[in-house]
Design a protein around this motif. Sequence first.
Motif, PDB file in Angstrom:
ATOM      1  N   ASN A  20      17.277  20.644  34.188  1.00  0.00           N
ATOM      2  CA  ASN A  20      16.356  19.549  33.860  1.00  0.00           C
ATOM      3  C   ASN A  20      16.330  18.475  34.942  1.00  0.00           C
ATOM      4  OD1 ASN A  20      15.497  20.453  31.261  1.00  0.00           O
ATOM      5  ND2 ASN A  20      17.502  19.875  30.457  1.00  0.00           N
ATOM      6  N   GLU A  77      15.059  15.703  29.938  1.00  0.00           N
ATOM      7  CA  GLU A  77      14.509  16.843  29.223  1.00  0.00           C
ATOM      8  C   GLU A  77      13.013  16.739  28.968  1.00  0.00           C
ATOM      9  OE1 GLU A  77      18.516  18.194  26.733  1.00  0.00           O
ATOM     10  OE2 GLU A  77      16.675  17.623  25.705  1.00  0.00           O
ATOM     11  N   THR A  78      12.540  15.563  28.587  1.00  0.00           N
ATOM     12  CA  THR A  78      11.146  15.463  28.171  1.00  0.00           C
ATOM     13  C   THR A  78      10.284  14.779  29.235  1.00  0.00           C
ATOM     14  OG1 THR A  78      11.408  13.318  27.101  1.00  0.00           O
ATOM     15  CG2 THR A  78      11.890  15.266  25.768  1.00  0.00           C
TER      16      THR A  78
END
Length: 127
Positions: free
Chosen positions: A31, A103-104
Amino acid sequence: QVQVVESGGGLVQAGGSLRLSCAYSGRTSSNHVMGWFRQAPGKEREFQAAIRWRGGAPYYANAAVNVRFTISRDYAKNTMYLQMNSLKPEDTAVYYCAAGSIETTQAMSDKGRYSYWGQGTQVTVSS
């Protein structure tokens, strides 16, 4: 040991272009994200663009940034770039490169999510 080093800033006239570089050394996770922020005098550090190291669409702060700025990376050289075109005096700021495991996509604009920061490079646009 992680190192993040920016280069490429300078003085440019309005309407000109600059390309910033950010060299990264250290481990990367699945990530791993690298981003560009800028901070003008008396203002908060603000997100410009970010990119996932292992691929995926770049993420820009807004459409206005996307029109003039382009983020890219050279995986083999461990280097990220920010191509800035049609520069305006209001683009004058210290530009920072940052790296982190994020992660996002939405979180990529949050400066608190980045663990490593460069020293910054000054960009000055004269009118």
